[in-house]
Design a protein around this motif. Structure first.
Motif, mmCIF file in Angstrom:
data_model
loop_
_atom_site.group_PDB
_atom_site.id
_atom_site.type_symbol
_atom_site.label_atom_id
_atom_site.label_comp_id
_atom_site.label_asym_id
_atom_site.label_seq_id
_atom_site.Cartn_x
_atom_site.Cartn_y
_atom_site.Cartn_z
ATOM 1 N N GLU A 260 0.838 -1.196 0.000
ATOM 2 C CA GLU A 260 0.000 0.000 0.000
ATOM 3 C C GLU A 260 0.874 1.247 0.000
ATOM 4 O O GLU A 260 1.771 1.387 0.824
ATOM 5 N N SER A 261 0.603 2.155 -0.949
ATOM 6 C CA SER A 261 1.381 3.389 -1.002
ATOM 7 C C SER A 261 0.979 4.298 0.156
ATOM 8 O O SER A 261 -0.090 4.122 0.773
ATOM 9 N N GLU A 262 1.814 5.285 0.432
ATOM 10 C CA GLU A 262 1.532 6.209 1.527
ATOM 11 C C GLU A 262 0.241 6.975 1.265
ATOM 12 O O GLU A 262 -0.580 7.178 2.164
ATOM 13 N N LEU A 263 0.033 7.396 -0.008
ATOM 14 C CA LEU A 263 -1.172 8.134 -0.365
ATOM 15 C C LEU A 263 -2.415 7.265 -0.186
ATOM 16 O O LEU A 263 -3.424 7.704 0.366
ATOM 17 N N ASP A 264 -2.344 6.013 -0.634
ATOM 18 C CA ASP A 264 -3.480 5.099 -0.480
ATOM 19 C C ASP A 264 -3.780 4.826 0.985
ATOM 20 O O ASP A 264 -4.936 4.708 1.390
ATOM 21 N N TYR A 265 -2.713 4.725 1.797
ATOM 22 C CA TYR A 265 -2.897 4.479 3.239
ATOM 23 C C TYR A 265 -3.683 5.600 3.893
ATOM 24 O O TYR A 265 -4.669 5.367 4.596
ATOM 25 N N PHE A 266 -3.261 6.857 3.652
ATOM 26 C CA PHE A 266 -3.940 7.981 4.284
ATOM 27 C C PHE A 266 -5.354 8.168 3.732
ATOM 28 O O PHE A 266 -6.263 8.575 4.454
ATOM 29 N N ASP A 267 -5.547 7.870 2.448
ATOM 30 C CA ASP A 267 -6.874 7.966 1.864
ATOM 31 C C ASP A 267 -7.813 6.935 2.498
ATOM 32 O O ASP A 267 -8.955 7.255 2.867
ATOM 33 N N ARG A 268 -7.343 5.691 2.668
ATOM 34 C CA ARG A 268 -8.149 4.646 3.301
ATOM 35 C C ARG A 268 -8.466 5.001 4.747
ATOM 36 O O ARG A 268 -9.594 4.843 5.221
ATOM 37 N N LEU A 269 -7.436 5.528 5.470
ATOM 38 C CA LEU A 269 -7.639 5.880 6.873
ATOM 39 C C LEU A 269 -8.638 7.023 7.014
ATOM 40 O O LEU A 269 -9.487 7.013 7.907
ATOM 41 N N TYR A 270 -8.559 7.993 6.108
ATOM 42 C CA TYR A 270 -9.493 9.129 6.151
ATOM 43 C C TYR A 270 -10.924 8.650 5.934
ATOM 44 O O TYR A 270 -11.839 9.047 6.673
ATOM 45 N N LYS A 271 -11.128 7.787 4.942
ATOM 46 C CA LYS A 271 -12.474 7.289 4.652
ATOM 47 C C LYS A 271 -13.012 6.456 5.813
ATOM 48 O O LYS A 271 -14.205 6.509 6.133
ATOM 49 N N TRP A 272 -12.134 5.693 6.466
ATOM 50 C CA TRP A 272 -12.557 4.875 7.602
ATOM 51 C C TRP A 272 -12.975 5.756 8.773
ATOM 52 O O TRP A 272 -13.994 5.527 9.414
ATOM 53 N N LYS A 273 -12.180 6.809 9.055
ATOM 54 C CA LYS A 273 -12.528 7.744 10.133
ATOM 55 C C LYS A 273 -13.844 8.459 9.832
ATOM 56 O O LYS A 273 -14.661 8.683 10.716
ATOM 57 N N GLN A 274 -14.020 8.832 8.547
ATOM 58 C CA GLN A 274 -15.241 9.518 8.127
ATOM 59 C C GLN A 274 -16.455 8.622 8.350
ATOM 60 O O GLN A 274 -17.495 9.064 8.861
ATOM 61 N N LYS A 275 -16.317 7.348 8.003
ATOM 62 C CA LYS A 275 -17.399 6.384 8.170
ATOM 63 C C LYS A 275 -17.723 6.166 9.642
ATOM 64 O O LYS A 275 -18.886 5.976 10.024
ATOM 65 N N LYS A 276 -16.697 6.190 10.496
ATOM 66 C CA LYS A 276 -16.882 5.958 11.918
ATOM 67 C C LYS A 276 -17.389 7.207 12.656
ATOM 68 O O LYS A 276 -17.692 7.161 13.846
ATOM 69 N N GLY A 277 -17.441 8.340 11.942
ATOM 70 C CA GLY A 277 -17.954 9.568 12.551
ATOM 71 C C GLY A 277 -16.971 10.314 13.407
ATOM 72 O O GLY A 277 -17.358 10.983 14.377
ATOM 73 N N TYR A 278 -15.654 10.208 13.079
ATOM 74 C CA TYR A 278 -14.645 10.897 13.882
ATOM 75 C C TYR A 278 -14.568 12.388 13.550
ATOM 76 O O TYR A 278 -13.909 13.160 14.260
ATOM 77 N N PHE A 279 -15.198 12.826 12.457
ATOM 78 C CA PHE A 279 -15.150 14.228 12.071
ATOM 79 C C PHE A 279 -16.471 14.899 12.437
ATOM 80 O O PHE A 279 -17.552 14.328 12.304
ATOM 81 N N LEU A 280 -16.363 16.134 12.900
ATOM 82 C CA LEU A 280 -17.562 16.896 13.273
ATOM 83 C C LEU A 280 -18.318 17.296 12.022
ATOM 84 O O LEU A 280 -17.732 17.663 10.996
#
Length: 282
Positions: A260-280
């Motif tokens: 997994e590239s660094e860009l793909d890693y952060f993109d996957r992590l961002y989408k996972w956090k978004q799905k889990k409701g970590y962003f206001l």
């Protein structure tokens, strides 16, 4: 108010920047401010890269009582003399015994790390700064050179993160074989100049916070044994695999996957956090 100027760099320009960054990491100041020609650069790499791969010197500021590398030295780490590690001799065709790393810019005859209090140098117990002491070991004070209170060595009482004062630390300079024998990490062989003790991102953390063999780090009781969460401190997330709860779904999400590239890693992590409701939500 005028808008700030903006500019873009095309792929060719980006490649040029990357090539120059690589050049400076390999050559450092050995070109004396004048870029090597292509032929000179290739000859330099042909000579020094194999030597660095074989004769790298691992440098750390060490607490012998706790067997902890409290500070791992990198290219930009300042010496007692005020110059960076990269300004000292770091490449050896044959490793000397003892290892002495002289400074190219002053009379300092051996690289020696002294911690700083924020951006300021610490004082000796005689109340004077390092630049008021001799540049050579044992770094006697030039302002206390005589009299009943003569200071014969620099002895800082500043307390390290490990809890011990400066004067209870020593400099450790060792080969790859010696470091492996001590059970410390050596990282990958790299062609860059003056890497010292840096073997990864965790090397930048103080030993008391570094959870690898070069630093003890806080124990699980201090951690509380709690699962690692996305909002936790970066050091906890960085070393999630070393903790007993590494198999939780949250911890698995935080790990970069094989291939997994660094860009793909952060993109996957961002989408996972978004799905889990970590962003206001606004």
């Amino acid at each position: 108010m005028a808008a700030a100027a903006s500019f873009t760099i095309d792929k060719e320009g980006q490649a040029g920047i990357d090539a120059y960054w690589e050049y400076k990491k390999i050559v450092g100041d050995d070109d004396k401010g004048k870029l090597f020609t292509d032929a000179e650069y290739e000859a330099y790499k042909k000579k020094w890269i194999p030597i660095r791969m074989k004769n790298r010197i691992y440098v750390g500021w060490h607490n012998p009582e706790k067997d902890m590398d409290c500070k791992l030295i990198g290219p930009e780490t300042l010496c007692y003399c005020g110059h960076r590690y990269i300004n000292h001799k770091t490449d050896f065709e044959k490793i000397p015994n003892p290892i002495k790393q002289t400074c190219r810019n002053c009379a300092c005859d051996n690289y020696h790390y002294i911690p700083r209090n924020g951006s300021q140098p610490i004082r000796c117990t005689c109340k004077h700064f390092p630049d008021e002491h001799n540049l050579k070991h044992p770094y006697g004070c030039n302002r206390c050179a005589s009299g009943p209170k003569k200071c014969g060595e620099f002895k800082g009482s500043f307390t390290c993160d490990c809890g011990a004062p400066t004067y209870k630390h020593i400099m450790v300079k060792e080969t790859k074989e010696q470091r492996i024998k001590r059970g410390k990490p050596v990282g990958r062989d790299v062609p860059y100049q003056a890497m010292g003790g840096l073997t990864g991102f965790s090397s930048l953390a103080p030993g008391a916070e570094r959870r690898d063999p070069s630093g003890i780090g806080p124990n699980n009781e201090v951690m509380g044994g709690a699962p690692i969460q996305p909002g936790d401190h970066p050091f906890l997330k960085m070393h999630a695999f070393s903790l007993p709860d590494r198999d939780t779904p949250e911890t698995q999400q935080l790990q970069r996957r094989e291939g997994e590239s660094e860009l793909d890693y952060f993109d996957r992590l961002y989408k996972w956090k978004q799905k889990k409701g970590y962003f206001l939500k606004h």
